[in-house]
Design an enzyme around this catalytic site. Structure first.
Site, PDB file in Angstrom:
ATOM      1  CG  ASP A 207       0.304  -3.898   2.209  1.00  0.00           C
ATOM      2  OD1 ASP A 207       0.006  -4.559   3.217  1.00  0.00           O
ATOM      3  OD2 ASP A 207       1.134  -2.964   2.206  1.00  0.00           O
TER       4      ASP A 207
ATOM      5  CE  LYS B 106       3.062  -5.567   3.854  1.00  0.00           C
ATOM      6  NZ  LYS B 106       2.506  -4.518   4.744  1.00  0.00           N
TER       7      LYS B 106
ATOM      8  CD  GLU C 102       0.684  -1.413   7.924  1.00  0.00           C
ATOM      9  OE1 GLU C 102       0.396  -0.654   8.871  1.00  0.00           O
ATOM     10  OE2 GLU C 102       1.129  -1.010   6.828  1.00  0.00           O
TER      11      GLU C 102
ATOM     12  CG  ASP D 125      -0.367   0.064   2.524  1.00  0.00           C
ATOM     13  OD1 ASP D 125       0.873  -0.051   2.615  1.00  0.00           O
ATOM     14  OD2 ASP D 125      -1.108   0.217   3.520  1.00  0.00           O
ATOM     15  CB  SER D 126       4.575   1.685  -0.249  1.00  0.00           C
ATOM     16  OG  SER D 126       4.753   0.513  -1.026  1.00  0.00           O
TER      17      SER D 126
ATOM     18  CD  GLU E  77       8.150  -0.243   7.285  1.00  0.00           C
ATOM     19  OE1 GLU E  77       7.206  -0.987   6.937  1.00  0.00           O
ATOM     20  OE2 GLU E  77       8.315   0.909   6.854  1.00  0.00           O
TER      21      GLU E  77
HETATM   22  O1  KIV Z   1       3.571  -1.048   1.588  1.00  0.00           O
HETATM   23  C1  KIV Z   1       4.715  -1.510   1.505  1.00  0.00           C
HETATM   24  O2  KIV Z   1       5.436  -1.338   0.507  1.00  0.00           O
HETATM   25  C2  KIV Z   1       5.199  -2.267   2.645  1.00  0.00           C
HETATM   26  C3  KIV Z   1       6.637  -2.642   2.660  1.00  0.00           C
HETATM   27  C4  KIV Z   1       7.461  -1.473   2.974  1.00  0.00           C
HETATM   28  C5  KIV Z   1       6.898  -3.766   3.587  1.00  0.00           C
HETATM   29  O3  KIV Z   1       4.462  -2.531   3.530  1.00  0.00           O
END
Ligand code: KIV
Length: 283
Positions: A83, A113, A115, A44-45, A181
């Site tokens: 994510d 994924k 968090e 989600d970056s 992280e």
């Molecule tokens: O969103 C993302 O790219 C991430 C990574 C930095 C692990 O969560």
């Protein structure tokens, strides 16, 4: 051999490092897959590096589904982890299962994924539903405001011990890997030793079972700030800028387009020249 969740455990057992990269679109996903990454994380970056937001909080399910579909199409055969965006899994397990399942069912992802370490029961439920889960502890960007900014975590003995316990709980609940992280290397090493599934570090030192990097940081496809934990292997932004300035100069100086860039065939061009020469309106 295609990567599966089993590959993650096998690599940890064989002490082979796991290389994960983010991607958000089909072309970059193809490049990451061709380079031989073990898995692609559609992070989600995307909201920050692709969408220009200051945090990952505004990212929506629809946006993540779009990015995930694009990555899956671009990197056929790759192991793709989607994510889950903010509020797509925190408002009840049923909604979380539905949203996570949508990434597998409609976008073709192989895992999701999530968090935080507050809800191992959710991990167990997702895994029982057939949805592989990657955990994410330490600096969890969706909690940026609660954490008081993008800052390193688990720096005190108490916080480090709590992190190890959260990792144990997530691993016991069935995570096939856990991102760590921005935590001290020694803490990441303790977690790595304490749990059966691999740890994938970002700003967590070399002792993790693998590493994940944000592709734009690595390729130099970004402006300004580069996180301390990132390493730039190429300069796509700077090289692109040189190319774009050259293009603009060429357009202005008539160096582009040249005859080789015209779509007319030589025959059509000859015909045009001939017609122009017999045009009675031409003096
Ligand atoms: O969103 C993302 O790219 C991430 C990574 C930095 C692990 O969560």
């Amino acid at each position: 051999m295609p990567v599966t969740v089993n590959t993650f455990f096998e690599k940890k057992k064989r002490r082979e490092k796991i290389a994960v990269l983010t991607a958000y679109d089909a072309l970059v996903a193809a490049m990451v897959h061709a380079a031989g990454a073990d898995a692609i994380l559609v992070g989600d970056s995307a909201g920050m590096v692709f969408g220009g937001h200051d945090t990952t909080l505004p990212v929506t399910m629809d946006e993540m589904l779009y990015h995930t579909r694009s990555v899956v199409r671009g990197a056929r055969g790759a192991f793709v982890i989607a994510d889950m965006p903010f509020l797509s899994y925190q408002c009840g397990h049923d909604e979380a299962v539905h949203n996570a399942g949508t990434f597998l069912k409609e976008a073709g992802a192989h895992a999701v994924k999530i968090e935080g370490g507050h809800d191992p029961a959710l991990v167990a439920r997702l895994v029982a539903t057939g949805i592989p889960v990657m955990g994410h502890l330490g600096l969890t960007p969706q909690s940026v405001h609660a954490l008081g900014g993008f800052r390193a975590q688990a720096k005190t003995t108490t916080a480090a011990a709590a992190l190890v316990e959260q990792a144990r709980a997530l691993a016991d609940a069935g995570c096939f890997s856990i991102v760590l992280e921005c935590v001290p290397s020694a803490v990441a090493e303790s977690v790595t030793e304490a749990i059966a599934c691999p740890t994938i570090g970002i700003g967590a030192g070399a002792g993790c079972d693998g590493q994940v990097s944000v592709i734009n940081d690595l390729l130099g496809l970004s402006t300004g700030y580069l996180p301390k934990h990132a390493k730039r292997y190429a300069h796509f932004y700077d090289d692109g800028l040189i190319a774009l300035r050259q293009y603009i100069a060429d357009v202005r100086s008539l160096a582009f387009p040249g005859p080789e860039n015209e779509v007319d065939t030589t025959q059509q061009r000859a015909q045009k020249t001939k017609s122009a020469s017999v045009d009675p309106s031409t003096p």
